[in-house]
Design an enzyme around this catalytic site. Structure first.
Site, mmCIF file in Angstrom:
data_model
loop_
_atom_site.group_PDB
_atom_site.id
_atom_site.type_symbol
_atom_site.label_atom_id
_atom_site.label_comp_id
_atom_site.label_asym_id
_atom_site.label_seq_id
_atom_site.Cartn_x
_atom_site.Cartn_y
_atom_site.Cartn_z
ATOM 1 N N SER A 68 95.190 102.948 35.888
ATOM 2 C CA SER A 68 95.993 103.959 35.527
ATOM 3 C C SER A 68 95.067 105.029 34.909
ATOM 4 O O SER A 68 95.785 106.114 34.498
ATOM 5 C CB SER A 68 96.906 103.263 34.364
ATOM 6 O OG SER A 68 97.863 102.531 34.799
ATOM 7 N N LYS A 71 96.192 108.630 35.923
ATOM 8 C CA LYS A 71 97.281 109.296 35.481
ATOM 9 C C LYS A 71 96.583 110.604 34.838
ATOM 10 O O LYS A 71 97.250 111.634 34.580
ATOM 11 C CB LYS A 71 98.349 108.480 34.739
ATOM 12 C CG LYS A 71 98.874 107.519 35.343
ATOM 13 C CD LYS A 71 99.456 106.431 34.524
ATOM 14 C CE LYS A 71 100.032 105.525 35.439
ATOM 15 N NZ LYS A 71 100.571 104.401 34.565
ATOM 16 N N SER A 132 101.775 104.314 29.382
ATOM 17 C CA SER A 132 101.339 104.236 30.800
ATOM 18 C C SER A 132 102.347 104.062 31.884
ATOM 19 O O SER A 132 102.328 103.053 32.783
ATOM 20 C CB SER A 132 100.352 103.207 30.926
ATOM 21 O OG SER A 132 99.565 103.463 32.189
#
Length: 397
Positions: A68, A71, A132
């Site tokens: 993640s 992102k 997240s």
């Protein structure tokens, strides 16, 4: 392959647990002690955000899965399109069946997104960065570009602009290709994940912060409400435990972001940013073993190791070498001497006991026709080691 995630990839149940932990303020985490001279991560990197000076590196240029942390790059693309007025903070995005399916999958980190409901760009960005949320990330990317492949292309363009060479990108979330279900890329192995080096992630983070510093107002937010439906809200709690007042906040500075990540392939990963001696730094640790908290422990170890070795030295008019206080500039029409001073907030991280006067910088003068007061006219390049140079701008006095 289904990859189970703890904390960063757990979903609503994980958020509830986080809320319970938040009540006790994570104070029990402070009992953990670690050797500050050791950074237990497959790759680690720390740099000065303004100058790019490298303060720590280990396996920093080798590519690994980053989960993640992707992102951060996704947000950079979205912010660019917000600034170009292709998206708007208050614009509402309608949730498709594919996005609702991802948001409803307990294996992933999420906030509930209801099929056909509409959510603002702002609320989706907040959930993407604070907890997240994978579904929120997918909704943003598809609304922005129309398809996974089209958004991947935009991500690669921004990554290259940030200084990343040959970015390996398969989706906006950081999941494996197969985990996107019907939205996965064809003719690509299901197990493929985005690959970046620790240095790559630092460069992308620097790019985001330089161009869109307002995002730090989101990443430093500890608590925020997310509206699921008109009459139904949930409380989000930030899963970065290095923020000010939280259990792993650094003693010598203040963290205000940026992003955690976790897949089976990536391990625990964390990109952090914060100010130390009024100076912003960026930290990266990839594939940290052990429990969720260890990514923050190892980041603190890296910070402490750097501060054991370095001190921040300002470069200003008082310590600028005399021979560089006046420089000769040349244009097509004239040649003259002008007085210069270092740009505001110029500084170097030097090893302790090392003096600025012991360094011999190289002067690079820009050729220009008109030299206005306050404009950059030259650079001083300080060569600190074989791979580390810092440029200090000189402006006309």
């Amino acid at each position: 392959m289904i990859m189970k995630r703890f904390w960063d990839k757990l979903g609503l149940a994980g958020i509830v647990v986080l809320g319970i932990i938040g009540i006790i303020n994570l104070s029990f985490f402070n009992i953990v002690k670690a050797d500050v001279q050791s950074v237990n991560a497959k790759a680690a990197f720390m740099m000065d955000e303004k100058t790019g000076q490298i303060l720590y590196q280990r396996n920093a240029t080798k590519k690994y899965a980053v989960a993640s942390l992707t992102k951060i790059l996704t947000l950079a693309v979205i912010m660019e399109d917000i600034h170009k007025h292709k998206l708007d903070w208050d614009q509402e995005i309608q949730i498709s069946k594919d996005v609702a399916k991802v948001a409803d999958d307990w294996h992933f980190s999420n906030v509930p997104l209801v099929y056909n409901e509409r959510y603002t760009v702002r609320s989706l960005i907040e959930s993407m960065m604070i907890v997240s949320a994978d579904g929120s990330t997918e909704a943003l990317a598809l609304a922005d570009a129309g398809s996974v492949a089209a958004f991947n292309y935009k991500m690669k363009v921004v990554a290259k602009r940030a200084g990343v060479k040959n970015p390996e990108i398969y989706n906006m979330i950081g999941l494996s290709n197969g985990e996107l279900g019907d939205l996965k890329l064809p003719k690509i192995d299901d197990n493929q994940e985005n690959q970046f080096s620790a240095k790559d992630m630092a460069l992308v983070s620097k790019y985001l912060i330089d161009k869109y510093p307002e995002v730090l107002n989101i990443t430093k937010t500890k608590y925020a409400n997310f509206k699921i439906r008109q009459d139904n809200e949930m409380k989000m709690e930030n899963i970065i435990y290095m923020l000010e007042g939280m259990g792993y906040g650094p003693k010598k500075g203040t963290m205000d972001g940026l992003k955690t990540g976790k897949t089976d392939a990536a391990g625990y990963c964390y990109v952090g940013t914060g100010t130390f001696d009024n100076r912003r730094v960026i930290t990266v640790v990839l594939d940290v073993p052990g429990e969720y908290s260890n990514q923050f422990i190892q980041t603190n170890n890296m910070i402490d190791t750097v501060f054991d070795k370095y001190q921040l030295v300002k470069v200003d008019k008082n310590n600028l070498p005399k021979k560089y206080q006046k420089i000769t500039i040349t244009s097509k029409k004239q040649k003259k001497k002008i007085s210069v001073v270092p740009e505001k907030d110029s500084a170097l991280w030097l090893q302790k006991k090392q003096n600025l006067s012991s360094l011999t910088p190289k002067l690079i003068v820009k050729e220009q026709n008109k030299v206005k007061k306050g404009s950059i006219v030259a650079k001083l390049v300080y060569k600190l080691d074989k791979r580390n140079s810092v440029k200090i701008n000189l402006i006309r006095k």
